[in-house]
Scaffold this motif. Structure first.
Motif, PDB file in Angstrom:
ATOM      1  N   THR A 244      14.025  21.370 -13.599  1.00 61.95           N
ATOM      2  CA  THR A 244      12.663  21.760 -13.914  1.00 61.95           C
ATOM      3  C   THR A 244      11.901  20.465 -13.690  1.00 61.95           C
ATOM      4  OG1 THR A 244      13.563  23.063 -15.720  1.00 61.95           O
ATOM      5  CG2 THR A 244      11.402  22.587 -15.472  1.00 61.95           C
ATOM      6  N   PHE A 245      12.637  19.498 -14.229  1.00 64.32           N
ATOM      7  CA  PHE A 245      11.799  18.080 -13.979  1.00 64.32           C
ATOM      8  C   PHE A 245      11.429  17.576 -12.562  1.00 64.32           C
ATOM      9  CE2 PHE A 245      11.117  13.475 -14.404  1.00 64.32           C
ATOM     10  CZ  PHE A 245      10.503  13.598 -15.805  1.00 64.32           C
TER      11      PHE A 245
ATOM     12  N   ARG B 105      11.521  27.810 -13.698  1.00 67.35           N
ATOM     13  CA  ARG B 105      11.261  26.799 -14.624  1.00 67.35           C
ATOM     14  C   ARG B 105      10.023  25.857 -14.564  1.00 67.35           C
ATOM     15  NH1 ARG B 105      17.250  26.106 -14.743  1.00 67.35           N
ATOM     16  NH2 ARG B 105      17.950  27.849 -16.313  1.00 67.35           N
TER      17      ARG B 105
ATOM     18  N   ARG C 271       6.788  24.470 -14.480  1.00 65.76           N
ATOM     19  CA  ARG C 271       5.743  24.297 -15.991  1.00 65.76           C
ATOM     20  C   ARG C 271       4.633  23.501 -15.467  1.00 65.76           C
ATOM     21  NH1 ARG C 271       8.058  24.150 -21.089  1.00 65.76           N
ATOM     22  NH2 ARG C 271       5.743  24.021 -21.562  1.00 65.76           N
TER      23      ARG C 271
ATOM     24  N   LEU D  94       3.122  21.068 -18.001  1.00 65.60           N
ATOM     25  CA  LEU D  94       3.698  19.824 -18.435  1.00 65.60           C
ATOM     26  C   LEU D  94       3.463  18.593 -17.848  1.00 65.60           C
ATOM     27  CD1 LEU D  94       6.351  20.081 -20.429  1.00 65.60           C
ATOM     28  CD2 LEU D  94       7.778  19.830 -18.279  1.00 65.60           C
ATOM     29  N   GLU D  95       2.900  17.621 -18.788  1.00 65.70           N
ATOM     30  CA  GLU D  95       2.546  16.410 -18.120  1.00 65.70           C
ATOM     31  C   GLU D  95       3.259  15.195 -18.623  1.00 65.70           C
ATOM     32  OE1 GLU D  95       0.342  15.866 -15.877  1.00 65.70           O
ATOM     33  OE2 GLU D  95      -0.564  17.779 -15.619  1.00 65.70           O
ATOM     34  N   MET D  96       3.448  14.131 -17.828  1.00 64.41           N
ATOM     35  CA  MET D  96       4.018  12.828 -18.516  1.00 64.41           C
ATOM     36  C   MET D  96       3.088  11.966 -19.057  1.00 64.41           C
ATOM     37  SD  MET D  96       7.431  12.469 -17.884  1.00 64.41           S
ATOM     38  CE  MET D  96       7.758  14.084 -18.898  1.00 64.41           C
ATOM     39  N   LEU D  97       3.162  11.531 -20.205  1.00 63.21           N
ATOM     40  CA  LEU D  97       2.062  10.550 -20.500  1.00 63.21           C
ATOM     41  C   LEU D  97       2.416   9.215 -19.944  1.00 63.21           C
ATOM     42  CD1 LEU D  97       2.936  11.059 -24.387  1.00 63.21           C
ATOM     43  CD2 LEU D  97       0.779  11.884 -22.979  1.00 63.21           C
ATOM     44  N   ASP D  98       3.371   8.819 -19.496  1.00 65.99           N
ATOM     45  CA  ASP D  98       3.593   7.649 -18.751  1.00 65.99           C
ATOM     46  C   ASP D  98       3.991   8.234 -17.200  1.00 65.99           C
ATOM     47  OD1 ASP D  98       4.562   4.650 -19.018  1.00 65.99           O
ATOM     48  OD2 ASP D  98       5.496   5.740 -17.040  1.00 65.99           O
TER      49      ASP D  98
ATOM     50  N   THR E 235       6.700   6.978 -14.345  1.00 64.25           N
ATOM     51  CA  THR E 235       8.049   7.477 -14.095  1.00 64.25           C
ATOM     52  C   THR E 235       8.289   8.615 -12.973  1.00 64.25           C
ATOM     53  OG1 THR E 235       7.846   7.192 -16.657  1.00 64.25           O
ATOM     54  CG2 THR E 235       9.578   8.479 -15.708  1.00 64.25           C
TER      55      THR E 235
ATOM     56  N   PHE F 166      16.799  12.586 -16.530  1.00 65.34           N
ATOM     57  CA  PHE F 166      16.098  13.889 -16.636  1.00 65.34           C
ATOM     58  C   PHE F 166      16.675  14.879 -15.638  1.00 65.34           C
ATOM     59  CE2 PHE F 166      12.306  10.788 -18.205  1.00 65.34           C
ATOM     60  CZ  PHE F 166      12.842  11.160 -19.544  1.00 65.34           C
TER      61      PHE F 166
END
Lengths: 161, 425
Positions: free
Chosen positions: B235-236, B280, B282, B285-289, B292, B367
């Motif tokens: 998913t990542f 899967r 999303r 979904l968000e990354m704060l950083d 990455t 991840f």
């Protein structure tokens, strides 16, 4: 190491911090795990092999608190892993250095991992090498290197150390 | 590679007198089926070690930056055989068996180090950096008695040195005198992938991750030759556009070999007609950083991927993280997986930080790769219980032609097409 003997209260407080941290992970309260750190923190899990050779790569390498939160998001939302329970055993808490608002300390950790259909196994053993910073909210980790003695990880490292 | 390796044409170092005999029949459907006994059978495993790892193949040892000075050595394994790579006096890197010519003890029992020469810890036989036997204690006996026979010739009892090659800073070796040159062995497509990420620039070692995965070594090879799963399981990857079913991509099984090339492009987060099937995915979904998951375009506009060099190594780039992968089979049901991370000497601070940060995607806690080791464990448990059953490898058809789309198992078919012939099934 500083020559002055640290107050008993401080040592007790430090031991409590380690116990609280372990309990947080053992109870799978991952969302609270970043609260142990300051915003501009460094958190890394690395093998003793890399640590001793001065090699920077981490199994997990968070360069700020946002990256800790991102890891929790990834574990909760995107990762597929076999269900497991963990127990952290922390011992040998030792205060190495004390400045005004900074503590340098270390402790041993052992993490037992139990999968649903197998015996518990020693998943990882090593040392926390820590720097704590005093904040308005008490002592917070500004730097934690989890140096594991394991030459290799058993299968995967899912939950942070 | 021109001719497939079989037990009958391997070199003197192989057990030619008693080749492993296997009473197994491959399913009639050929390379679209994988019988599960290939993941459990001890005789199959032993034959793979002989035919592949000790046969006419070139095997990954490491990077030349790991042994920067004369006398610096690194331990590694080719299959189940312990080996050493060491920088010799002339500045070249030699690859030696990690085995004393006397009684077989490992002459190096540390992963890395620096020595003037090698001394076996057991009886102190001493070798130079090229493996030549320089001396041994009590060669002439004690007080006029004993000692080695007069005709004992040290020249005949050195540590075996393997053929080796340095390609852009990667070190490879073969046990075989008959293997083609490394360049011929790889072929132009695989070589181009190696040359892209090892362009001859000086390399900087960033470190290792190692894990022991309770599955047969081929399961890992297949996993890396399976972009189908990457577009579903991870998913990542999907969510952040690092590896998606609808990205521009290429799967190329190199004919008559176990090599392959797999390429994709970092295209960023997006929604297309393929998105609903990626269950899967999303959008929320968000990354704060963001860094990455935001690689800096480095090679040909975000081109990522790389090559599998048969039998057990891969080179390539993922996001901005440069790494080699090396599989060390430990038993029929266990393999060790080693990632070696590196950068280039001219990387600035910004790029080094990205290489280190984006390494969070890979390795035992990665991840996207922690899912893999978890799933391979499950595959091994399932396969072990049903050795007479077989896996189905038909996604994208039943052929072994290269594809310009991702959702295909063609690379696994290409691998087993070669494997069946080389193993004599």
């Amino acid at each position: 190491m500083s020559n002055e003997i640290s107050p008993r209260e401080l040592r007790a407080e430090l031991r409590d911090l380690y116990e609280d941290y372990a309990l947080c992970l053992d109870e799978d309260r991952l969302e609270q795990w970043p609260d142990f750190f300051v915003e501009d923190c460094h958190y890394r899990v690395l093998s003793r092999e890399n640590h001793d050779a001065g090699l920077p790569i981490g199994l997990i390498y968070c360069m700020n608190k946002n990256m800790l939160k991102d890891r929790v998001t990834a574990l909760r939302e995107t990762t597929m892993s076999e269900p497991r329970s963990l127990r952290h055993f922390i011992s040998g808490v030792s205060l190495r250095e004390r400045k005004e608002d900074t503590l340098v300390s270390q402790a041993n950790f052992a993490i037992m991992e139990s999968l649903s259909d197998r015996d518990p196994m020693l998943n990882m053993v090593g040392r926390y090498l820590d720097t704590w910073r005093h904040t308005s909210d008490g002592w917070k980790l500004s730097s934690r290197d989890c140096v594991c003695d394991n030459y290799r990880v058993r299968t995967s490292l899912i939950v942070p150390v | 590679m021109d001719t497939p390796t079989t037990c009958s044409n391997v070199g003197r170092q192989n057990p030619v007198e008693s080749p492993v005999h296997i009473e197994r029949r491959w399913p009639a459907d050929g390379y679209t089926r994988i019988p599960y006994w290939v993941y459990t059978d001890a005789a199959v495993f032993q034959k793979e070690m002989d035919v592949f790892f000790a046969g006419n193949t070139w095997n990954y040892l490491g990077l030349d930056c790991e042994v920067p000075e004369v006398g610096c050595y690194k331990r590694n394994w080719i299959g189940t055989r312990p080996v050493i790579m060491v920088r010799t006096e002339n500045g070249e890197i030699a690859v030696l068996e990690n085995r004393c010519a006397h009684r077989g003890a490992q002459i190096c029992w540390q992963n890395t180090g620096k020595v003037n020469d090698f001394t076996c810890p057991y009886h102190q036989w001493n070798y130079d950096l090229n493996g030549n036997l320089q001396g041994l204690p009590f060669k002439r006996g004690v007080m006029g008695k004993g000692g080695m026979p007069r005709d004992f010739d040290p020249k005949q009892h050195g540590i075996r040195k393997l053929r080796s090659v340095n390609r852009g800073g990667t070190i490879w070796a073969t046990f075989s005198d008959e293997a083609p040159t490394f360049e011929e062995y790889c072929g132009p497509e695989v070589l181009a992938e190696i040359d892209q990420v090892f362009p001859g620039k000086k390399l900087t070692l960033l470190g290792y991750t190692r894990q022991l995965i309770p599955s047969n070594w081929k399961m890992y090879i297949e996993n890396l030759k399976d972009p189908y799963h990457a577009t579903l399981l991870h998913t990542f990857y999907i969510t952040f556009g690092l590896w998606r079913a609808d990205s521009k991509s290429e799967n190329y099984p190199i004919p008559n070999s176990g090599h392959s090339v797999m390429i994709s492009h970092n295209e960023g987060k997006k929604v297309t007609e393929a998105t609903p099937e990626m269950q899967r995915f999303r959008t929320d979904l968000e990354m704060l950083d963001r860094e990455t998951v935001t690689p800096k375009k480095e090679f040909n506009g975000g081109r990522v991927g790389g090559a599998w060099v048969f039998p057990a190594a891969a080179v390539g780039i993922q996001a901005n993280t440069l790494k080699t992968r090396h599989v060390i089979p430990r038993s029929p049901t266990e393999h060790e997986l080693v990632f070696t991370y590196y950068g280039y000497e001219d990387d600035d601070e910004d790029m080094t930080r990205r290489r280190l940060k984006q390494a969070n995607l890979l390795g035992p806690a990665g991840f996207v790769s922690m899912d893999d080791s978890e799933m391979l464990t499950q595959c091994q448990i399932g396969a072990t219980g049903y050795p007479h059953e077989a896996g189905i490898i038909e996604m994208g058809g039943r052929d072994t032609e290269r594809t310009d789309y991702m959702v295909s198992e063609v690379l696994i078919r290409g691998f087993y097409r070669y494997y069946i012939e080389a193993m004599g099934f």
